[in-house]
Write a protein that holds these residues in place. Sequence first.
Motif, PDB file in Angstrom:
ATOM      1  N   TRP A 103      -7.123 146.956  76.172  1.00 15.16           N
ATOM      2  CA  TRP A 103      -6.724 145.689  76.333  1.00 15.16           C
ATOM      3  C   TRP A 103      -6.993 144.365  75.925  1.00 15.16           C
ATOM      4  CZ3 TRP A 103      -3.985 142.214  78.548  1.00 15.16           C
ATOM      5  CH2 TRP A 103      -3.498 142.330  79.964  1.00 15.16           C
ATOM      6  N   THR A 104      -7.203 144.382  77.442  1.00 13.90           N
ATOM      7  CA  THR A 104      -8.002 142.746  77.782  1.00 13.90           C
ATOM      8  C   THR A 104      -9.161 142.167  77.410  1.00 13.90           C
ATOM      9  OG1 THR A 104      -9.460 143.863  79.547  1.00 13.90           O
ATOM     10  CG2 THR A 104      -7.294 143.100  79.859  1.00 13.90           C
ATOM     11  N   LEU A 105     -10.046 143.250  76.767  1.00 11.15           N
ATOM     12  CA  LEU A 105     -11.335 142.980  75.768  1.00 11.15           C
ATOM     13  C   LEU A 105     -10.378 142.209  74.700  1.00 11.15           C
ATOM     14  CD1 LEU A 105     -13.331 146.261  76.340  1.00 11.15           C
ATOM     15  CD2 LEU A 105     -13.089 144.236  77.932  1.00 11.15           C
ATOM     16  N   PHE A 106     -10.007 143.036  73.704  1.00  8.76           N
ATOM     17  CA  PHE A 106      -9.170 142.049  72.415  1.00  8.76           C
ATOM     18  C   PHE A 106      -8.272 141.133  72.781  1.00  8.76           C
ATOM     19  CE2 PHE A 106      -9.309 147.195  72.093  1.00  8.76           C
ATOM     20  CZ  PHE A 106      -9.437 147.223  70.334  1.00  8.76           C
ATOM     21  N   ALA A 107      -8.511 140.819  74.047  1.00 12.54           N
ATOM     22  CA  ALA A 107      -7.586 139.727  74.226  1.00 12.54           C
ATOM     23  C   ALA A 107      -8.179 138.386  74.448  1.00 12.54           C
ATOM     24  CB  ALA A 107      -6.327 139.649  75.020  1.00 12.54           C
ATOM     25  N   ALA A 108      -9.213 138.687  74.928  1.00  8.43           N
ATOM     26  CA  ALA A 108     -10.541 137.287  75.644  1.00  8.43           C
ATOM     27  C   ALA A 108     -11.187 137.617  74.441  1.00  8.43           C
ATOM     28  CB  ALA A 108     -11.160 138.485  76.134  1.00  8.43           C
ATOM     29  N   TYR A 109     -11.392 138.348  73.090  1.00  6.93           N
ATOM     30  CA  TYR A 109     -12.134 138.267  72.283  1.00  6.93           C
ATOM     31  C   TYR A 109     -11.780 137.276  70.889  1.00  6.93           C
ATOM     32  CZ  TYR A 109     -16.503 138.383  69.755  1.00  6.93           C
ATOM     33  OH  TYR A 109     -17.476 138.022  68.579  1.00  6.93           O
ATOM     34  N   ALA A 110     -10.435 138.272  71.225  1.00  5.03           N
ATOM     35  CA  ALA A 110      -9.067 137.096  70.043  1.00  5.03           C
ATOM     36  C   ALA A 110      -9.242 135.117  70.813  1.00  5.03           C
ATOM     37  CB  ALA A 110      -8.459 137.709  69.866  1.00  5.03           C
ATOM     38  N   ALA A 111      -9.197 135.299  71.831  1.00  8.56           N
ATOM     39  CA  ALA A 111      -9.536 133.588  71.847  1.00  8.56           C
ATOM     40  C   ALA A 111     -10.034 132.858  71.883  1.00  8.56           C
ATOM     41  CB  ALA A 111      -9.233 133.939  73.360  1.00  8.56           C
ATOM     42  N   THR A 112     -11.685 133.161  71.541  1.00  4.47           N
ATOM     43  CA  THR A 112     -12.790 132.781  71.017  1.00  4.47           C
ATOM     44  C   THR A 112     -12.860 132.494  69.551  1.00  4.47           C
ATOM     45  OG1 THR A 112     -13.871 134.771  70.113  1.00  4.47           O
ATOM     46  CG2 THR A 112     -14.113 134.828  72.217  1.00  4.47           C
ATOM     47  N   ALA A 113     -11.658 132.641  68.871  1.00  9.84           N
ATOM     48  CA  ALA A 113     -11.331 132.143  67.171  1.00  9.84           C
ATOM     49  C   ALA A 113     -10.958 130.777  67.601  1.00  9.84           C
ATOM     50  CB  ALA A 113      -9.778 132.874  67.459  1.00  9.84           C
ATOM     51  N   THR A 114     -11.175 130.191  68.255  1.00 13.67           N
ATOM     52  CA  THR A 114     -10.629 128.418  68.162  1.00 13.67           C
ATOM     53  C   THR A 114     -11.925 127.700  68.349  1.00 13.67           C
ATOM     54  OG1 THR A 114     -10.614 128.398  70.585  1.00 13.67           O
ATOM     55  CG2 THR A 114      -8.665 128.624  69.030  1.00 13.67           C
ATOM     56  N   THR A 115     -12.910 128.487  68.363  1.00 16.60           N
ATOM     57  CA  THR A 115     -14.878 127.915  67.844  1.00 16.60           C
ATOM     58  C   THR A 115     -14.559 127.296  66.522  1.00 16.60           C
ATOM     59  OG1 THR A 115     -15.809 130.234  68.581  1.00 16.60           O
ATOM     60  CG2 THR A 115     -17.221 128.867  67.368  1.00 16.60           C
ATOM     61  N   PRO A 116     -15.024 126.196  65.942  1.00 14.64           N
ATOM     62  CA  PRO A 116     -14.252 125.001  64.989  1.00 14.64           C
ATOM     63  C   PRO A 116     -15.851 125.489  64.007  1.00 14.64           C
ATOM     64  CG  PRO A 116     -15.192 124.342  66.798  1.00 14.64           C
ATOM     65  CD  PRO A 116     -14.729 124.956  67.479  1.00 14.64           C
ATOM     66  N   ASN A 117     -15.930 125.472  62.795  1.00 13.37           N
ATOM     67  CA  ASN A 117     -16.595 125.618  61.579  1.00 13.37           C
ATOM     68  C   ASN A 117     -17.390 124.525  61.499  1.00 13.37           C
ATOM     69  OD1 ASN A 117     -17.463 126.112  59.288  1.00 13.37           O
ATOM     70  ND2 ASN A 117     -16.567 125.751  58.461  1.00 13.37           N
ATOM     71  N   ILE A 118     -19.048 124.575  62.563  1.00 15.79           N
ATOM     72  CA  ILE A 118     -19.268 123.764  62.513  1.00 15.79           C
ATOM     73  C   ILE A 118     -20.015 123.413  61.567  1.00 15.79           C
ATOM     74  CG2 ILE A 118     -21.781 123.160  64.243  1.00 15.79           C
ATOM     75  CD1 ILE A 118     -19.716 123.684  66.008  1.00 15.79           C
ATOM     76  N   GLY A 119     -20.506 124.689  60.326  1.00 15.68           N
ATOM     77  CA  GLY A 119     -21.083 123.979  59.758  1.00 15.68           C
ATOM     78  C   GLY A 119     -20.635 123.372  58.826  1.00 15.68           C
ATOM     79  N   GLY A 120     -19.315 123.013  58.534  1.00 17.68           N
ATOM     80  CA  GLY A 120     -17.812 123.058  57.539  1.00 17.68           C
ATOM     81  C   GLY A 120     -17.651 121.273  57.877  1.00 17.68           C
ATOM     82  N   MET A 121     -18.355 120.828  59.414  1.00 19.41           N
ATOM     83  CA  MET A 121     -18.141 118.602  59.878  1.00 19.41           C
ATOM     84  C   MET A 121     -19.008 119.034  59.409  1.00 19.41           C
ATOM     85  SD  MET A 121     -16.104 119.622  64.137  1.00 19.41           S
ATOM     86  CE  MET A 121     -16.849 120.671  64.459  1.00 19.41           C
ATOM     87  N   SER A 122     -20.631 119.561  59.707  1.00 17.04           N
ATOM     88  CA  SER A 122     -21.680 118.872  59.658  1.00 17.04           C
ATOM     89  C   SER A 122     -21.596 118.662  57.952  1.00 17.04           C
ATOM     90  CB  SER A 122     -22.754 119.872  59.868  1.00 17.04           C
ATOM     91  OG  SER A 122     -24.023 118.621  59.445  1.00 17.04           O
ATOM     92  N   ARG A 123     -21.418 119.353  56.960  1.00 18.60           N
ATOM     93  CA  ARG A 123     -21.359 119.120  55.578  1.00 18.60           C
ATOM     94  C   ARG A 123     -20.155 117.918  55.445  1.00 18.60           C
ATOM     95  NH1 ARG A 123     -21.790 124.735  55.581  1.00 18.60           N
ATOM     96  NH2 ARG A 123     -23.228 125.510  53.737  1.00 18.60           N
ATOM     97  N   ALA A 124     -18.455 117.996  56.229  1.00 19.65           N
ATOM     98  CA  ALA A 124     -18.180 116.828  55.853  1.00 19.65           C
ATOM     99  C   ALA A 124     -18.961 115.481  56.163  1.00 19.65           C
ATOM    100  CB  ALA A 124     -16.837 117.067  56.820  1.00 19.65           C
ATOM    101  N   ARG A 125     -19.901 115.797  57.564  1.00 22.67           N
ATOM    102  CA  ARG A 125     -20.558 114.223  57.480  1.00 22.67           C
ATOM    103  C   ARG A 125     -21.827 113.903  56.624  1.00 22.67           C
ATOM    104  NH1 ARG A 125     -21.167 112.926  63.788  1.00 22.67           N
ATOM    105  NH2 ARG A 125     -19.344 114.314  64.742  1.00 22.67           N
ATOM    106  N   TRP A 126     -21.915 115.201  55.912  1.00 21.71           N
ATOM    107  CA  TRP A 126     -22.938 114.442  54.669  1.00 21.71           C
ATOM    108  C   TRP A 126     -22.588 114.030  53.814  1.00 21.71           C
ATOM    109  CZ3 TRP A 126     -27.768 113.969  55.893  1.00 21.71           C
ATOM    110  CH2 TRP A 126     -28.375 114.364  56.817  1.00 21.71           C
ATOM    111  N   ALA A 127     -21.057 114.453  53.384  1.00 20.53           N
ATOM    112  CA  ALA A 127     -20.438 114.025  52.596  1.00 20.53           C
ATOM    113  C   ALA A 127     -19.782 112.558  52.675  1.00 20.53           C
ATOM    114  CB  ALA A 127     -18.732 114.458  52.751  1.00 20.53           C
TER     115      ALA A 127
END
Length: 398
Positions: A103-127
């Motif tokens: 169960w700790t594996l599930f909890a740890a990997y779920a914590a990575t969900a805060t990774t921001p959408n880098i591609g989206g932020m880059s497209r926003a910068r281009w706009a």
Amino acid sequence: MPYRDLFARPGAKAFTAGNLIARLPMGMFSVSAVVMIAGARGSYALAGAVTATGLAATALVAPWTARLVDRYGQARIAVPATLLAALGSLALVLCVRHDAPDWTLFAAYAATATTPNIGGMSRARWAHLLDGDPAALHTANAFEQAADELCFMLGPVVAAFLCGTLFPEAGTLVAVVLLLAGVLLFAAARSTEPPPGGASVRGTSPIRAPGIPPLLAVCVAVGTVFGAMEVVTLAFADARGQQAAAGVVLGLQAAGSCAAGLVYGRFRPSGPAEVRYVRCIAAMAALLTLPLLAAALTGSLLVLAGALLIAGMATAPTMVTGMALVQRRTPEGRLNEGMTLAVTGLLGGIACGSALGGWTAEHVSATAGYGVPVAAAVTALALSLGIRRPVPLVASLR
């Protein structure tokens, strides 16, 4: 617009460098986690369940992270969000290394969900940087899509090499370092960062904006194409005793998309984007019949590889046009959230496609499994017919 003119803009090279470094790990984490968990616990089922949990958590958390980015600014939110995600990946390594309960594996990997959408932020910068220049923005979006394809083509290869050559945790550890370094470099390029929306970000979510829900439905169907194609190709190669070659075969599909995206970005498209989107999806549906025919008529992995290379050429134009429509229909100040919702739709579709493709490959045949991407593309085409009429909505919301 030539790409050299695009990167001649002040600050473009700086944030793009960070963007590319941070995006490469996106293609590494999943493969690294599967290799690490399956090697330590002897269960691909557990490894698959853990990564699926992370995908589901990302689909829930990513839009909220993007909303905070729109409200408070990219650097202010992306850096701490990335640090939290990095801690989740490191916790996963420690849990696997020290034989912690499942169960700790599930909890740890779920914590990575805060990774921001880098591609989206880059497209926003281009706009923001291109200030509404449609020709330049089309070229920028094409480059971003090509970068996506390149990172997801190289990421699994790099991860598999590191895990196999060094030690099972190497892929995850290197991915964490690259992610942190890339986001810090990206955030440091403050001159191109769009101004935060502040309190104006409150109010109606982009998911309720006119014209956005049909686009998200199409994203789910297109994601189903991607998820099914990956699983079915793995099954097809494994059935012929050539599973090691499956990554190269799938890489050719991404290579076809990457090349097509770069070419597509050099030409200024004509006509309404809504019409072009339908045409791109129709081309995708037509070209996806090639892998099905190659598998059914020849059974050759080599012929299939060629078919996937050609079929992949419709992916980037479809994604570029779809993202342009999302940008156009998203209310001002909510661009990161709008594009993250589109990515969330793709992720949901990938999960569905993986399940459908895997079931078909196991209970019918791997060859029949190639009918799933075709059916998903036809579904996307049918859904796209409902967005053919331009929606002059964003101007009114601005």
